[in-house]
Scaffold this motif. Sequence first.
Motif, PDB file in Angstrom:
ATOM      1  N   ASP A  95      12.944  28.733  32.563  1.00  0.00           N
ATOM      2  CA  ASP A  95      13.065  30.018  33.258  1.00  0.00           C
ATOM      3  C   ASP A  95      14.524  30.477  33.242  1.00  0.00           C
ATOM      4  O   ASP A  95      15.264  30.312  34.219  1.00  0.00           O
ATOM      5  CB  ASP A  95      12.566  29.893  34.695  1.00  0.00           C
ATOM      6  CG  ASP A  95      12.321  31.251  35.356  1.00  0.00           C
ATOM      7  OD1 ASP A  95      12.921  32.239  34.888  1.00  0.00           O
ATOM      8  OD2 ASP A  95      11.544  31.316  36.322  1.00  0.00           O
ATOM      9  N   PRO A  96      14.970  31.060  32.113  1.00  0.00           N
ATOM     10  CA  PRO A  96      16.372  31.486  32.022  1.00  0.00           C
ATOM     11  C   PRO A  96      16.747  32.583  33.003  1.00  0.00           C
ATOM     12  O   PRO A  96      17.892  32.639  33.465  1.00  0.00           O
ATOM     13  CB  PRO A  96      16.498  31.965  30.569  1.00  0.00           C
ATOM     14  CG  PRO A  96      15.108  32.238  30.115  1.00  0.00           C
ATOM     15  CD  PRO A  96      14.223  31.298  30.861  1.00  0.00           C
ATOM     16  N   ALA A  97      15.806  33.457  33.354  1.00  0.00           N
ATOM     17  CA  ALA A  97      16.116  34.518  34.317  1.00  0.00           C
ATOM     18  C   ALA A  97      16.428  33.930  35.687  1.00  0.00           C
ATOM     19  O   ALA A  97      17.357  34.370  36.380  1.00  0.00           O
ATOM     20  CB  ALA A  97      14.952  35.501  34.406  1.00  0.00           C
ATOM     21  N   LEU A  98      15.656  32.924  36.087  1.00  0.00           N
ATOM     22  CA  LEU A  98      15.934  32.240  37.349  1.00  0.00           C
ATOM     23  C   LEU A  98      17.295  31.550  37.297  1.00  0.00           C
ATOM     24  O   LEU A  98      18.050  31.577  38.277  1.00  0.00           O
ATOM     25  CB  LEU A  98      14.835  31.220  37.649  1.00  0.00           C
ATOM     26  CG  LEU A  98      15.066  30.331  38.868  1.00  0.00           C
ATOM     27  CD1 LEU A  98      15.116  31.155  40.150  1.00  0.00           C
ATOM     28  CD2 LEU A  98      13.978  29.247  38.972  1.00  0.00           C
ATOM     29  N   ALA A  99      17.610  30.950  36.154  1.00  0.00           N
ATOM     30  CA  ALA A  99      18.894  30.257  36.022  1.00  0.00           C
ATOM     31  C   ALA A  99      20.056  31.224  36.232  1.00  0.00           C
ATOM     32  O   ALA A  99      21.049  30.884  36.887  1.00  0.00           O
ATOM     33  CB  ALA A  99      18.984  29.589  34.655  1.00  0.00           C
ATOM     34  N   VAL A 100      19.946  32.437  35.695  1.00  0.00           N
ATOM     35  CA  VAL A 100      21.001  33.442  35.886  1.00  0.00           C
ATOM     36  C   VAL A 100      21.127  33.791  37.368  1.00  0.00           C
ATOM     37  O   VAL A 100      22.240  33.896  37.907  1.00  0.00           O
ATOM     38  CB  VAL A 100      20.701  34.703  35.051  1.00  0.00           C
ATOM     39  CG1 VAL A 100      21.638  35.840  35.441  1.00  0.00           C
ATOM     40  CG2 VAL A 100      20.830  34.397  33.567  1.00  0.00           C
ATOM     41  N   ARG A 101      19.990  33.951  38.039  1.00  0.00           N
ATOM     42  CA  ARG A 101      20.038  34.276  39.469  1.00  0.00           C
ATOM     43  C   ARG A 101      20.652  33.131  40.274  1.00  0.00           C
ATOM     44  O   ARG A 101      21.394  33.365  41.240  1.00  0.00           O
ATOM     45  CB  ARG A 101      18.630  34.603  39.982  1.00  0.00           C
ATOM     46  CG  ARG A 101      18.073  35.915  39.454  1.00  0.00           C
ATOM     47  CD  ARG A 101      16.849  36.356  40.234  1.00  0.00           C
ATOM     48  NE  ARG A 101      15.721  35.435  40.063  1.00  0.00           N
ATOM     49  CZ  ARG A 101      14.822  35.523  39.097  1.00  0.00           C
ATOM     50  NH1 ARG A 101      14.906  36.492  38.191  1.00  0.00           N
ATOM     51  NH2 ARG A 101      13.817  34.667  39.029  1.00  0.00           N
ATOM     52  N   VAL A 102      20.362  31.899  39.891  1.00  0.00           N
ATOM     53  CA  VAL A 102      20.944  30.751  40.595  1.00  0.00           C
ATOM     54  C   VAL A 102      22.453  30.716  40.372  1.00  0.00           C
ATOM     55  O   VAL A 102      23.226  30.470  41.314  1.00  0.00           O
ATOM     56  CB  VAL A 102      20.288  29.433  40.135  1.00  0.00           C
ATOM     57  CG1 VAL A 102      21.053  28.235  40.693  1.00  0.00           C
ATOM     58  CG2 VAL A 102      18.828  29.375  40.584  1.00  0.00           C
ATOM     59  N   ARG A 103      22.885  30.958  39.138  1.00  0.00           N
ATOM     60  CA  ARG A 103      24.325  30.976  38.874  1.00  0.00           C
ATOM     61  C   ARG A 103      25.024  32.029  39.730  1.00  0.00           C
ATOM     62  O   ARG A 103      26.108  31.787  40.282  1.00  0.00           O
ATOM     63  CB  ARG A 103      24.576  31.249  37.385  1.00  0.00           C
ATOM     64  CG  ARG A 103      26.053  31.277  37.002  1.00  0.00           C
ATOM     65  CD  ARG A 103      26.228  31.526  35.523  1.00  0.00           C
ATOM     66  NE  ARG A 103      25.724  32.844  35.132  1.00  0.00           N
ATOM     67  CZ  ARG A 103      25.522  33.210  33.868  1.00  0.00           C
ATOM     68  NH1 ARG A 103      25.749  32.367  32.876  1.00  0.00           N
ATOM     69  NH2 ARG A 103      25.076  34.429  33.595  1.00  0.00           N
ATOM     70  N   GLU A 104      24.417  33.206  39.848  1.00  0.00           N
ATOM     71  CA  GLU A 104      24.994  34.271  40.668  1.00  0.00           C
ATOM     72  C   GLU A 104      25.006  33.879  42.139  1.00  0.00           C
ATOM     73  O   GLU A 104      25.991  34.129  42.854  1.00  0.00           O
ATOM     74  CB  GLU A 104      24.202  35.558  40.461  1.00  0.00           C
ATOM     75  CG  GLU A 104      24.342  36.132  39.057  1.00  0.00           C
ATOM     76  CD  GLU A 104      23.360  37.260  38.786  1.00  0.00           C
ATOM     77  OE1 GLU A 104      22.452  37.473  39.623  1.00  0.00           O
ATOM     78  OE2 GLU A 104      23.497  37.921  37.740  1.00  0.00           O
ATOM     79  N   ALA A 105      23.914  33.260  42.593  1.00  0.00           N
ATOM     80  CA  ALA A 105      23.852  32.821  43.991  1.00  0.00           C
ATOM     81  C   ALA A 105      24.880  31.738  44.267  1.00  0.00           C
ATOM     82  O   ALA A 105      25.455  31.674  45.362  1.00  0.00           O
ATOM     83  CB  ALA A 105      22.448  32.320  44.316  1.00  0.00           C
ATOM     84  N   CYS A 106      25.129  30.883  43.288  1.00  0.00           N
ATOM     85  CA  CYS A 106      26.167  29.860  43.444  1.00  0.00           C
ATOM     86  C   CYS A 106      27.534  30.514  43.619  1.00  0.00           C
ATOM     87  O   CYS A 106      28.317  30.137  44.506  1.00  0.00           O
ATOM     88  CB  CYS A 106      26.186  28.929  42.228  1.00  0.00           C
ATOM     89  SG  CYS A 106      24.854  27.709  42.167  1.00  0.00           S
TER      90      CYS A 106
END
Length: 453
Positions: free
Chosen positions: A393-404
């Motif tokens: 799930d690359p889209a989720l990974a981008v959101r997690v990076r932003e949330a981090c």
Amino acid sequence: MTLTVDTATPAGDGILRRQRIRESAARTYARSFPIVPVRAHGMTVEGADGRRYLDCLSGAGTLALGHNHPVVLDAIRRTLDSGAPLHLLDLATAEKDDFTTALFESLPREFAERARVHFCGPAGTDAVEAALKLTQTATGRRGALAFTGAYHGMTAGALAVTGSVAVKEPLPGGGEVTRLPYPYPYRCPFGVGGERGAELSAAYTERLLDDPSGGVVPPAAMILEAVQGEGGVVPAPDGWLRAMRRITAERRIPLIVDEVQTGVGRTGAMWAVEHSGILPDAMVLSKAIGGSLPLAVVVYREEYDGWRPGAHTGTFRGNTLAMAAGAATLRYVAANGLVERAALAGARMAARLDGLKGRLPVIGDVRGRGLMLGVELVDPAGEPDGCGALPADPALAVRVREACLERGLIVELGGRHDAVLRLLPPLTITDEQVEAVLDRLADAIEHAARAAA
């Protein structure tokens, strides 16, 4: 999706705006982290907006001791104050001699005793080019054996042995490279996973090379990573590495191990090859060996030293400051137990991440070695493959990076689908920082998963 961070100062705003206007479209990390660092110490980076971040990228593994470590700064200041020439091509200097001594002292003894070192251009990719050229010269052959998921650099030869299709597609030709399956338990190329997948990878390699109709001309070298970094933090099983060493030795194929990202204690050993006990024919080294400054070398068995003068040269092969900083870093890591620290802190982080996986179904896999860890994010509603792996799930990974980043944590992505959170904290990470990183990461994953539901 791009996170916009308010830098809060006209200077910060202006710098980001001018970067967008002036720099090339190829910039990468700047897109992921739209901040303007103004100060950094250890694991902490401070932006122009006054916000502080825990840096789990560490210059893509370059900063073994974190930002601006006192031992590195002291080595640089001493060198500057000494009046030593900062640029001397490949002439002999006291700083180069001291760095070479420190480097050889850090290598596996049996390898170092009969080794030569070649100083390359300042990036790891040039050292890969040098290693390939070295083995081509020594063997009189042209081809190479490389692996799925590999990353070895962005220059022509290094790119040819890299696995990522995305970075290879725009370029003509890929060189004479035979691509072999790298063991990846979670997404096994053979659909079986676990130890059996590694066994099949070794058997496939051996039979392909011995098949007179297999289409593989005897190659100049095999090149591999003991832990694939950009490929998604995938550690090679020790038994598989020993099999690759046996297979190449029996067929007189030089074995090159790319330790650009895994070296200087990163995996819980000074060099990742030490986990398996193999002795390669050449090791490609960069990143942390320069103590945060640009430096790259290839170290190889002396019998391969068949180059003519100038066979692989370059203007910036003699970085005096990097050699001084690198020697200080190598000795500090060895003298202060940071190799063991990486193993212990990494095991602690992996254990907690495994626990997090148990309650967050978006975490498909946790893996790595030492302080080189990967968390693969998946779509729990997707259809599992034959090994039970869920779709990335690359889209989720981008959101997690932003949330981090919103929570003051710098974490970058990698892996086959850019769905792996990669953790590369400095070896000097404290217990308190370990907990802070894991707390922020867990909160970021939970937040992003809830938002996607």
